[in-house]
Design a protein around this motif. Structure first.
Motif, PDB file in Angstrom:
ATOM      1  N   LEU A   1       4.423  -2.576  -1.000  1.00 24.51           N
ATOM      2  CA  LEU A   1       4.249  -1.480   0.179  1.00 24.51           C
ATOM      3  C   LEU A   1       2.904  -1.612   0.716  1.00 24.51           C
ATOM      4  O   LEU A   1       2.590  -1.318   1.810  1.00 24.51           O
ATOM      5  CB  LEU A   1       4.647  -0.169  -0.249  1.00 24.51           C
TER       6      LEU A   1
ATOM      7  N   ASN B   1      -1.124   1.060   1.525  1.00 23.02           N
ATOM      8  CA  ASN B   1      -0.859   2.645   1.840  1.00 23.02           C
ATOM      9  C   ASN B   1      -0.349   3.472   0.292  1.00 23.02           C
ATOM     10  O   ASN B   1      -0.696   4.336   0.082  1.00 23.02           O
ATOM     11  CB  ASN B   1       0.117   2.918   2.707  1.00 23.02           C
ATOM     12  N   ILE B   2       0.320   2.480  -0.583  1.00 19.90           N
ATOM     13  CA  ILE B   2       0.621   3.201  -1.722  1.00 19.90           C
ATOM     14  C   ILE B   2      -0.449   3.478  -2.643  1.00 19.90           C
ATOM     15  O   ILE B   2      -0.528   4.439  -3.429  1.00 19.90           O
ATOM     16  CB  ILE B   2       1.676   2.048  -2.483  1.00 19.90           C
TER      17      ILE B   2
ATOM     18  N   SER C   1      -2.468   6.626  -1.182  1.00 20.37           N
ATOM     19  CA  SER C   1      -2.070   7.831  -1.460  1.00 20.37           C
ATOM     20  C   SER C   1      -1.994   8.199  -2.904  1.00 20.37           C
ATOM     21  O   SER C   1      -2.417   9.206  -3.263  1.00 20.37           O
ATOM     22  CB  SER C   1      -0.352   7.655  -1.117  1.00 20.37           C
TER      23      SER C   1
ATOM     24  N   HIS D   1       1.970   8.780   2.429  1.00 24.27           N
ATOM     25  CA  HIS D   1       3.037   8.803   1.840  1.00 24.27           C
ATOM     26  C   HIS D   1       4.340   8.840   3.310  1.00 24.27           C
ATOM     27  O   HIS D   1       5.139   8.089   2.748  1.00 24.27           O
ATOM     28  CB  HIS D   1       3.258  10.181   0.988  1.00 24.27           C
TER      29      HIS D   1
ATOM     30  N   ASN E   1       4.656   5.365   3.483  1.00 24.66           N
ATOM     31  CA  ASN E   1       5.404   4.844   2.416  1.00 24.66           C
ATOM     32  C   ASN E   1       6.737   4.819   2.611  1.00 24.66           C
ATOM     33  O   ASN E   1       7.682   3.935   2.408  1.00 24.66           O
ATOM     34  CB  ASN E   1       4.735   5.198   1.070  1.00 24.66           C
TER      35      ASN E   1
ATOM     36  N   LYS F   1       8.242   2.687   5.117  1.00 29.17           N
ATOM     37  CA  LYS F   1       8.399   1.346   4.434  1.00 29.17           C
ATOM     38  C   LYS F   1       9.350   1.040   3.429  1.00 29.17           C
ATOM     39  O   LYS F   1      10.146   0.020   3.368  1.00 29.17           O
ATOM     40  CB  LYS F   1       6.911   0.751   3.727  1.00 29.17           C
TER      41      LYS F   1
END
Length: 526
Positions: A33, A36-37, A40, A104, A107, A110
């Motif tokens: 991902l 961003n993962i 977060s 999130h 996420n 995605k």
């Protein structure tokens, strides 16, 4: 936008937190991902730490014990800025919550687009049907309510709203513990790869819960309201006896009156000393709760049933004014009802002075600013006593009136200014000890008499009342001239924040004036 923005928004330390996940081969599917993962997850770990730090400064009993038994900490860390630290952590939580939530949401988008069919749950199910998703949205709602009601504008107009919404903290932390239980970051086999943040959030919450239980049982100890006094200027005074309570000058307590509100507790600074045999609280009527209390007090006082009013006291708790006796030179600067900690300290000084008790304080400058002339009546007897019994070389009293006088007041002052006779001996004020007569009393009294022996027609004090706002640089310069080089002057302020900024600025400028005198500014926080 999210891919490029988050790594730059997060501090380097938070980005490194994602390294553990980024380099974990068991999480290769989620790592696809992108940044961003990791953002977060890193922001979530910072939030877990913030949630632990958020409640620790609200453990008031622990802070009081530290201040009482480790007084040297006052020169290392300001334990009385616990509310400010609490607010700073809250702002940090808001920042990382925005990062955590937005990352999130990206996420989940995605997951729906790129990992559909590769995970056990769809993005919408993760979002709204798992522990993590449900508790996350629940915590967002609680935060929205708490932060909105915590704004200073709301607190000033409706303190009750702030009080009740802030007690949603229990629900917030309950959801926080289940939030980590609903693990989002799992291996392909479904094994949770958590950071075990509950290892430090749960102990911190349990510590605070123990603090609240102690306060609850202590507040239920025998407490009696012995007297209610209605003062001019829309102010009431409660005199309370609680045998189990011992306090120091400058401390504060939380007051609960079940007849007004069973659940609400409001902080008030103690305006008495232990030597008086009771605890007194001066309360300015400014909000719904204080208006209801004032109505109850006035009706009970008129019928003689004031002792029937049930009150509960929780405390005492530490305040900056407790450090008063650490300094040889001190300034007590207060505005309006903010005079209460200064009143308690001045009473304590009076008792120590007349008993000959050891005292590090060599000089006290007391500055009291009022908008309403009626406010000077609150502690008129105390100030009269201090003027007549303490030398002017030890205590300098300065009172200011900032509001414009009415034509009738100006006319009365003009007529009475020259007609008022000299003040001989004030009537006994706040303690019967003043009724004793000894040779030192008269000699000390003459040292504080102003030129001509007349009293001010407005305040009835020998100290002349000054009109308008104080000129802080001039006041600090005058105080600094009477202090030896290399000494510190403790400046204790209680009043509106805007005035506090001016006093703090003047203290900072006076400290850098080149005379080697440092003014240490301390402000009351609730």
């Amino acid at each position: 936008m999210f891919d490029s923005g988050y790594p730059t928004l997060l501090p380097p330390g938070v980005n490194r937190l994602g390294g553990k996940q980024k380099d974990d081969p068991e999480l290769s599917l989620l790592n696809s991902l992108g940044a961003n993962i990791w953002s977060s997850r890193g922001a979530g770990l910072v939030l877990a730490l913030d949630c632990s730090l958020l409640i620790l400064p609200m453990c008031r009993n622990i802070l009081r014990i530290l201040q009482q038994h480790l007084p040297f900490l006052a020169f290392i860390v300001d334990l009385h800025s616990n509310i400010q630290f609490h607010k700073i952590v809250a702002y940090a939580m808001l920042l990382f919550t925005l990062i955590h939530v937005n990352a999130h949401y990206t996420n989940f988008f995605k997951v729906q687009m790129d990992l559909q069919g590769k995970l056990d749950l769809a993005a919408t199910q993760i979002h709204y049907k798992t522990y993590a998703g449900l508790t996350g949205h629940g915590m967002l709602l609680v935060m929205a309510l708490m932060y909105s009601a915590a704004k200073i504008q709301v607190r000033m107009k409706n303190f009750e709203l702030f009080w009740y919404t802030h007690h949603l903290y229990f629900l917030f932390y309950l959801m926080l513990f289940f939030h980590s239980y609903g693990c989002f970051v799992k291996t392909a086999e479904g094994v949770c790869k958590g950071y075990h943040s509950n290892y430090f959030t749960i102990p911190a919450f349990c510590l605070y819960l123990a603090e609240r239980l102690i306060r609850f049982f202590r507040s239920r100890q025998q407490t009696t309201l012995t007297k209610c006094i209605v003062h001019p200027g829309n102010t009431i005074e409660l005199r309370i006896e609680k045998p189990s309570l011992t306090y120091a000058p400058g401390q504060y307590v939380f007051l609960n009156v079940p007849a007004v509100s069973y659940f609400q507790w409001h902080p008030f600074t103690i305006s008495s000393t232990m030597e008086e045999g009771f605890l007194s609280l001066h309360i300015r009527v400014v909000g719904d709760w204080t208006r209801a209390l004032s109505t109850l007090v006035r009706s009970s006082t008129s019928t003689g049933y004031e002792r029937d009013i049930r009150v509960c006291i929780d405390g005492p708790f530490g305040a900056p004014a407790q450090d008063f006796y650490y300094y040889e030179y001190t300034m007590l600067v207060c505005a309006g009802i903010g005079v209460t900690p200064a009143a308690s300290l001045l009473k304590s000084v009076w008792y120590r002075y007349w008993r000959g008790a050891p005292m590090t304080v060599r000089r006290v400058v007391f500055v009291w600013i009022n908008r309403d002339k009626e406010a000077f009546a609150w502690f008129k007897s105390l100030l009269l006593t201090l003027e007549s019994s303490l030398p002017a070389s030890f205590l300098d009293i300065q009172v200011y009136l900032t509001a414009a006088l009415s034509p009738d007041d100006i006319h009365a002052i003009t007529l009475n200014d020259s007609a008022l006779p000299p003040l001989s001996a004030p009537e006994p004020a706040f303690h019967p000890l003043l009724s004793r007569s000894d040779s030192s009393s008269s000699s000390r009294s003459t040292t504080s008499t102003t030129k001509g022996g007349n009293v001010d027609p407005l305040t009835k004090l020998r100290t002349p009342c000054k009109y308008g706002r104080p000129t802080w640089p001039a006041i600090f310069a005058e105080v600094g001239r009477g202090v030896e080089s290399g000494k510190k002057v403790g400046v204790f302020f209680c009043g509106p924040p805007a005035m506090g900024k001016g006093v703090r600025k003047a203290a900072r400028e006076a400290s850098s004036g080149g005379r080697g005198v440092e003014f240490v500014f301390r402000r009351e926080h609730f």
